[in-house]
Design a protein around this motif. Structure first.
Motif: not given
Length: 548
Positions: A326-349
Motif C-alpha cells: 500500500g504505502s509503497y507500491m500503490r502510493s507510488f503508482t498513484d503519485l506517478m499517475s501522470d507518468h507515461p510509462t511508470f509501472k512496478l512489479v514485485g519480485t520473488e526472493p
C-alpha cells in the motif's frame, strides 16, 4: 525437538484459525474470528467493588466520559493533526464513551522517541509502539507496564475468545515467565503474513530489454543496467538503482539468499547470530560491491525517512526497493499517475549462490505492533475494556475500514471502500486517504482483515504476494518470543552493546569505510563481547518455546 517443529506449529495454527474463520474463496468474503464474541467469561475474582459497572464487553464502557492519554508514533502518511480526526475514532468514542488524548511521538521509526518516553518515566495510560512484541515484556518486567493476564480473563471477552481459539497464538504472546504485557496486532489470515517485498520498475526493465531478476547475479546485472542505461531518458546518469532507508531492509531482502539474516535466525534447529557466521561476510562483500559501483543508494544511512524514498521515486530516479503493497507500491503508482510509462512489479526472493531462496519479510500471526498499559494508570480496567473493543466485530470493522457509509459500504456482505478512499476529492493518494478515516488494521491492536488488503492491493501486489508467499520458511526465522526475566537480565545490556557495534561495522564494510581485512577481528570482538553466551540463552529460549 526436530527442526520441522515450527512448520508443525504453523500448521496447527492454520487449522485452529480454519475452525474460527469462515472463508468463501470464490467470492473473497470472510468473517473475522472475533465476529461473534462469546459471552463474558466468569470473573476469576470477586465482583466486589464492581457494582454499577458495565459488564465486560458491554457498551458504553463507562457511564461518564473518560479520557485516556495514549502515546503513539505519528504516521507520516496521516495528513491530519490529531488521530481524533479519523472517523473510526470519532465513532469509537461515541460507542465506548472513552475519549483518547493522543500524544504523538515522532521520528522515522519512533525508536528514539519511544526510548525517551520510557526513560522519562512519565508514561501515559496507553503506549502504542511498532515493536511492542519485544519492548512490552522488557519494560513490563521492569514494572512500567501492567501484566495483563488476569485482566484479559475478567475484562476482555473478545480478545480472550481469539486466544482460546488459537492456542499457538497465545503461546507466541505469552512470555517465558507466563505473562502478557500487550494487546497486539494480529495476522489471522495467510494473506496478511506477506508484508514488504522487493519491487522494481517494470517499465525500466522493458526499456532495457531485461527480465525480472531471479538470482543474485541477475540483480547485479539489472542494477548495473539501470545505472548505465539511462532508463528515465533524461540524458543524465542520475538513476539510483536500489534505494533503501536502512541496512536492515537491505539485508532482509538479500540476506536469505546467502543463508543469513539481519540478526537471530535458525539453521536446522540451531539458533545463530548472523554477523557471527561466515555467510554474513559473503553477503556484506556482495553489498559492498553494489555500493562501490553506485548500484546501492549512497545515502541509505542518512536518508532514513520515508519522504526521502518517496522523493527519489517521484522524481523518476529510483529503480528498485523493498516495500509494502500500500504505502509503497500503490502510493507510488498513484503519485506517478501522470507518468507515461511508470509501472512496478514485485519480485520473488532472490536465489543465492548456493541455491538458497527464502522470503525474509514475512510476518507472524502475532504482529510486532501492540499497545501496553502503564502500571501507573488509574484506569487500568477501563483501558483493558477499551482495547478489548478493538477485537470485537465492530472494532475490527472500524479499525480496518472506518465508518460505514463514509469510507466503505457493505455490498453483498463485503466491505467495499468508497471513492472517498480510492478517488479522494481532496487529491490524497489512497494511503493518505484511508488513514484519514481509520488507523489501518496492520498498524494497531486489532485483527488485520484480509478484505482490507484485498482491495488496497493492486493486481501487481496480489501477484507479488503470491510469488513470495510460497518462500516463507518458519523453520528458518526466529519467532517473536521473549526471554525470562533471568535470561533478559543476563543478555540485555550485552546485546545492546553488540547491536551498536554490529551496526557501526556492518555499515562500514558495506560503504567501504572498513576493510574486510578487519573482518576476523570484528568476529573476534563479538566473541569477546560474549555473543556465544547470548546465543546460548536464545537457544534455550527457542527450545523452551518449542516445548511449550
Amino acid at each position: 525437538m526436530t527442526s520441522n517443529k515450527l512448520k508443525e506449529t504453523a500448521s496447527k495454527m492454520a487449522l485452529a484459525l480454519a475452525l474460527v474463520m469462515v472463508v468463501t474463496a470464490c467470492s473473497g468474503k470472510s468473517n473475522s474470528p472475533a465476529a461473534s464474541p462469546s459471552a463474558s467469561p466468569s470473573p476469576t475474582s470477586s465482583n466486589e467493588g464492581n457494582e454499577g459497572k458495565p459488564e465486560a464487553g458491554a457498551l458504553p464502557i463507562v457511564a461518564d466520559k473518560l479520557t485516556l492519554d495514549t502515546w503513539v508514533v505519528s504516521d507520516g502518511n496521516f495528513r491530519g493533526q490529531n488521530y481524533n480526526e479519523k472517523n473510526s475514532f470519532v465513532k469509537m468514542e461515541g460507542l465506548t464513551n472513552i475519549n483518547i488524548n493522543w500524544i504523538q511521538g515522532s521520528g522515522a521509526d519512533g525508536v528514539e522517541a519511544f526510548n525517551l518516553l520510557m526513560a522519562g518515566g512519565q508514561i501515559p495510560d496507553l503506549v502504542a509502539y511498532s515493536n511492542m512484541v519485544t519492548e512490552g515484556p522488557k519494560y513490563g518486567q521492569q514494572g512500567a507496564f501492567v501484566e495483563l493476564t488476569p485482566y484479559i480473563e475478567q475484562h476482555a471477552p473478545n480478545f480472550k475468545k481469539i486466544l482460546d481459539n488459537n492456542p499457538e497464538l497465545r503461546k507466541l504472546l505469552t512470555t517465558a515467565d507466563g505473562e502478557i504485557y500487550q494487546f497486539p496486532q494480529l495476522n489471522l489470515h495467510e494473506y496478511n503474513l506477506v508484508q514488504m517485498y522487493p519491487q522494481i520498475r517494470q517499465d525500466w526493465l522493458e526499456k532495457l530489454k531485461l527480465e525480472e531478476p531471479k538470482t543474485i547475479d541477475d540483480w547485479y546485472t539489472v542494477l548495473k543496467a539501470i545505472k548505465e542505461g539511462d532508463p528515465n531518458g533524461n540524458g543524465i546518469a542520475d538513476e539510483i538503482p536500489y534505494v533503501a532507508v536502512n541496512l536492515q531492509h537491505i539485508i532482509r531482502t538479500f540476506g536469505p539468499a546467502f543463508n543469513t539474516d539481519w540478526e537471530f535466525y535458525v539453521d536446522n534447529g540451531k539458533v545463530k547470530f548472523a554477523p557471527y557466521e561466515a555467510e554474513y561476510k559473503e553477503l556484506l562483500q556482495w553489498l559492498n560491491k553494489l555500493y562501490s559501483e553506485g548500484l546501492l543508494d549512497q545515502n541509505y544511512l542518512v536518508d532514513t525517512d520515508f519522504k526521502f524514498l518517496t522523493e527519489k521515486v517521484t522524481t523518476d530516479r529510483a529503480g528498485a526497493w523493498a516495500g509494502w503493497s500500500g504505502s509503497y507500491m500503490r502510493s507510488f503508482t498513484d503519485l506517478m499517475s501522470d507518468h507515461p510509462t511508470f509501472k512496478l512489479v514485485g519480485t520473488e526472493p532472490p536465489v543465492g549462490p548456493k541455491g538458497e531462496q527464502r522470503f525474509g519479510f514475512h510476518a507472524w500471526p502475532l504482529g510486532t505492533v501492540g499497545v501496553a498499559i502503564s502500571a501507573k494508570s488509574k484506569h487500568i480496567e477501563e483501558a483493558v475494556k477499551w482495547l478489548d473493543f478493538q477485537y470485537s466485530e465492530e472494532g475490527i470493522m472500524l479499525n480496518n475500514f472506518g465508518e460505514e457509509g463514509v469510507s466503505y459500504e457493505m455490498v453483498d456482505g463485503y466491505p467495499k471502500f468508497t471513492d472517498a478512499v480510492f478517488n479522494n476529492p481532496e487529491g490524497l493518494n489512497s494511503t493518505e486517504s484511508l488513514l484519514s478515516y481509520t488507523i489501518g488494521g496492520g498498524m494497531w491492536s486489532t485483527v488485520a482483515d484480509e478484505r482490507y488488503l484485498e482491495q488496497y492491493d493492486m493486481e501487481e501486489a496480489i501477484e507479488a504476494k503470491q510469488k513470495v508467499g510460497k518462500y516463507i520458511n518458519f523453520d528458518k526465522a526466529f519467532p517473536p518470543i521473549t526471554l525470562t526475566t533471568q535470561q533478559n537480565d543476563k543478555v540485555a545490556s550485552l546485546l545492546a552493546d553488540i547491536r551498536t557495534y554490529r551496526d557501526e561495522y556492518a555499515n562500514g564494510f558495506v560503504m567501504g569505510n572498513r576493510s574486510f581485512d578487519e573482518y576476523d577481528r570484528f568476529v573476534q570482538q563479538l566473541k569477546q563481547m560474549k555473543i556465544e553466551e547470548i546465543i546460548a540463552v536464545y537457544q534455550e529460549a527457542y527450545d523452551n518455546y518449542l516445548g511449550k
